[in-house]
Motif scaffolding. Structure first.
Motif, mmCIF file in Angstrom:
data_model
loop_
_atom_site.group_PDB
_atom_site.id
_atom_site.type_symbol
_atom_site.label_atom_id
_atom_site.label_comp_id
_atom_site.label_asym_id
_atom_site.label_seq_id
_atom_site.Cartn_x
_atom_site.Cartn_y
_atom_site.Cartn_z
ATOM 1 N N ASP A 56 41.196 3.870 -12.273
ATOM 2 C CA ASP A 56 42.088 4.178 -13.395
ATOM 3 C C ASP A 56 42.992 3.005 -13.763
ATOM 4 O O ASP A 56 43.890 3.138 -14.606
ATOM 5 C CB ASP A 56 42.944 5.410 -13.095
ATOM 6 C CG ASP A 56 43.911 5.194 -11.925
ATOM 7 O OD1 ASP A 56 43.863 4.116 -11.288
ATOM 8 O OD2 ASP A 56 44.715 6.099 -11.655
ATOM 9 N N GLY A 57 42.770 1.844 -13.139
ATOM 10 C CA GLY A 57 43.557 0.654 -13.439
ATOM 11 C C GLY A 57 44.804 0.493 -12.605
ATOM 12 O O GLY A 57 45.517 -0.510 -12.753
ATOM 13 N N THR A 58 45.094 1.433 -11.697
ATOM 14 C CA THR A 58 46.283 1.331 -10.848
ATOM 15 C C THR A 58 46.059 0.296 -9.739
ATOM 16 O O THR A 58 45.023 0.305 -9.078
ATOM 17 C CB THR A 58 46.623 2.688 -10.211
ATOM 18 O OG1 THR A 58 46.810 3.656 -11.250
ATOM 19 C CG2 THR A 58 47.899 2.600 -9.382
ATOM 20 N N TRP A 59 47.036 -0.576 -9.550
ATOM 21 C CA TRP A 59 46.973 -1.585 -8.494
ATOM 22 C C TRP A 59 47.651 -1.044 -7.240
ATOM 23 O O TRP A 59 48.739 -0.458 -7.305
ATOM 24 C CB TRP A 59 47.694 -2.853 -8.936
ATOM 25 C CG TRP A 59 47.000 -3.636 -10.007
ATOM 26 C CD1 TRP A 59 46.623 -3.192 -11.253
ATOM 27 C CD2 TRP A 59 46.621 -5.016 -9.941
ATOM 28 N NE1 TRP A 59 46.043 -4.210 -11.958
ATOM 29 C CE2 TRP A 59 46.024 -5.335 -11.180
ATOM 30 C CE3 TRP A 59 46.745 -6.002 -8.970
ATOM 31 C CZ2 TRP A 59 45.544 -6.611 -11.468
ATOM 32 C CZ3 TRP A 59 46.265 -7.277 -9.244
ATOM 33 C CH2 TRP A 59 45.663 -7.572 -10.482
ATOM 34 N N PHE A 60 47.014 -1.281 -6.086
ATOM 35 C CA PHE A 60 47.563 -0.865 -4.799
ATOM 36 C C PHE A 60 47.697 -2.090 -3.894
ATOM 37 O O PHE A 60 46.840 -2.975 -3.889
ATOM 38 C CB PHE A 60 46.639 0.147 -4.115
ATOM 39 C CG PHE A 60 46.747 1.545 -4.648
ATOM 40 C CD1 PHE A 60 47.397 2.536 -3.931
ATOM 41 C CD2 PHE A 60 46.188 1.881 -5.879
ATOM 42 C CE1 PHE A 60 47.493 3.826 -4.423
ATOM 43 C CE2 PHE A 60 46.281 3.171 -6.375
ATOM 44 C CZ PHE A 60 46.937 4.138 -5.651
ATOM 45 N N MET A 69 55.357 -2.761 -13.504
ATOM 46 C CA MET A 69 54.400 -3.368 -14.415
ATOM 47 C C MET A 69 54.517 -4.888 -14.496
ATOM 48 O O MET A 69 53.491 -5.575 -14.568
ATOM 49 C CB MET A 69 54.533 -2.748 -15.811
ATOM 50 C CG MET A 69 53.555 -3.326 -16.841
ATOM 51 S SD MET A 69 51.799 -3.343 -16.313
ATOM 52 C CE MET A 69 51.489 -1.587 -16.148
ATOM 53 N N PRO A 70 55.725 -5.471 -14.471
ATOM 54 C CA PRO A 70 55.781 -6.945 -14.485
ATOM 55 C C PRO A 70 55.016 -7.586 -13.334
ATOM 56 O O PRO A 70 54.439 -8.667 -13.496
ATOM 57 C CB PRO A 70 57.288 -7.239 -14.394
ATOM 58 C CG PRO A 70 57.928 -6.049 -15.015
ATOM 59 C CD PRO A 70 57.080 -4.886 -14.578
ATOM 60 N N LEU A 71 54.979 -6.933 -12.163
ATOM 61 C CA LEU A 71 54.218 -7.481 -11.039
ATOM 62 C C LEU A 71 52.723 -7.388 -11.299
ATOM 63 O O LEU A 71 51.963 -8.317 -11.022
ATOM 64 C CB LEU A 71 54.570 -6.736 -9.753
ATOM 65 C CG LEU A 71 55.991 -6.885 -9.229
ATOM 66 C CD1 LEU A 71 56.122 -6.189 -7.876
ATOM 67 C CD2 LEU A 71 56.390 -8.346 -9.130
ATOM 68 N N THR A 125 44.960 -3.844 -23.610
ATOM 69 C CA THR A 125 44.727 -3.385 -22.242
ATOM 70 C C THR A 125 46.009 -2.882 -21.602
ATOM 71 O O THR A 125 47.114 -3.084 -22.121
ATOM 72 C CB THR A 125 44.143 -4.505 -21.366
ATOM 73 O OG1 THR A 125 45.184 -5.453 -21.062
ATOM 74 C CG2 THR A 125 42.986 -5.215 -22.055
ATOM 75 N N ASN A 126 45.852 -2.273 -20.459
ATOM 76 C CA ASN A 126 47.005 -1.732 -19.723
ATOM 77 C C ASN A 126 47.942 -2.810 -19.199
ATOM 78 O O ASN A 126 49.068 -2.509 -18.801
ATOM 79 C CB ASN A 126 46.521 -0.862 -18.559
ATOM 80 C CG ASN A 126 45.669 -1.644 -17.571
ATOM 81 O OD1 ASN A 126 44.817 -2.447 -17.950
ATOM 82 N ND2 ASN A 126 45.877 -1.396 -16.292
ATOM 83 N N VAL A 127 47.497 -4.072 -19.174
ATOM 84 C CA VAL A 127 48.372 -5.153 -18.718
ATOM 85 C C VAL A 127 48.832 -6.029 -19.878
ATOM 86 O O VAL A 127 49.444 -7.074 -19.663
ATOM 87 C CB VAL A 127 47.692 -6.012 -17.629
ATOM 88 C CG1 VAL A 127 47.475 -5.192 -16.370
ATOM 89 C CG2 VAL A 127 46.391 -6.610 -18.131
ATOM 90 N N GLY A 128 48.537 -5.609 -21.118
ATOM 91 C CA GLY A 128 49.085 -6.309 -22.273
ATOM 92 C C GLY A 128 48.175 -7.294 -22.963
ATOM 93 O O GLY A 128 48.578 -7.913 -23.952
#
Length: 209
Positions: A56-60, A69-71, A125-128
């Motif tokens: 789902d695009g989530t970073w772990f 989100m900035p990270l 995208t989800n990261v811009g």
């Protein structure tokens, strides 16, 4: 041979072991200011990080979601997928592997302007990242044999793709049309003069019946 101070100080894996995520953030920030030219860097492989991008695009990181989100945007700016099929965080002095379940990015929004050969489809995208589908950012569609579904992707940069979120996929299909491709009628979409087949027209007719 004496180890250079900047190499010792800048090692992602060493910093991560000693200081945790904050040290990793610091090193990535120095490499990721502005568009990072990761494709021009050829650093040594320094091992794997316990970092994963879920479907789902989530970073772990170490099993914990990275909620800032900035990270996520920072790490995504130094992301690279190599010919070996693996995805890495890359700086000028090191390359560390991370896990990606599907695509590293998710296309969460789209816009369409123009018609026919002049139509342009733009994705965010989800990261811009913002990309216009076309020869430099092609679309591709993958059949899911297990579910009978379809997974659309758009190339963002290098070998990194974004999976279209389901609402975006539905919106994209609304702009599809029947086009003859290689002597066969295909249900396809156009963007920046390129045609991207989604499925044979007869298959769409069967699914719509």
């Amino acid at each position: 041979m004496t180890e250079r101070a900047e190499d010792r100080e800048g090692s992602l894996t060493t910093a991560t072991a000693a200081l945790g995520l904050e040290a990793l953030i610091s090193r990535a920030a120095r490499a990721g200011k502005g568009p990072a030219p990761v494709d021009r860097w050829n650093p040594a492989f320094c091992g794997d990080l316990d970092m994963e991008i879920r479907q789902d695009g989530t970073w772990f990181y170490q099993g914990t979601p990275i909620g800032r989100m900035p990270l996520v945007q920072l790490f995504s700016s130094v992301l690279r997928k190599d010919e070996d099929g693996r995805t890495y965080l890359v700086t000028p002095v090191e390359r560390v592997g991370i896990r990606v379940v599907d695509a590293p990015f998710i296309a969460v929004e789209m816009d369409v302007c123009g018609t026919g050969d002049g139509q342009v489809i733009t994705f965010r995208t989800n990261v811009g990242d913002v990309v216009e589908a076309g020869p430099e950012h092609p679309l591709r569609f993958v059949d899911e044999e297990a579910t009978g579904g379809l997974k659309p992707y758009v190339l963002v940069r290098g070998r990194l793709e974004a999976l279209l979120a389901r609402p975006v996929m539905y919106e994209l299909v609304e702009h599809g049309e029947e086009i003859e491709v290689g002597g066969r009628r295909m249900f396809a979409v156009r963007s920046k003069g390129a045609v991207y087949p989604i499925m044979p027209a007869e298959k769409l007719q069967r699914l719509s019946a």
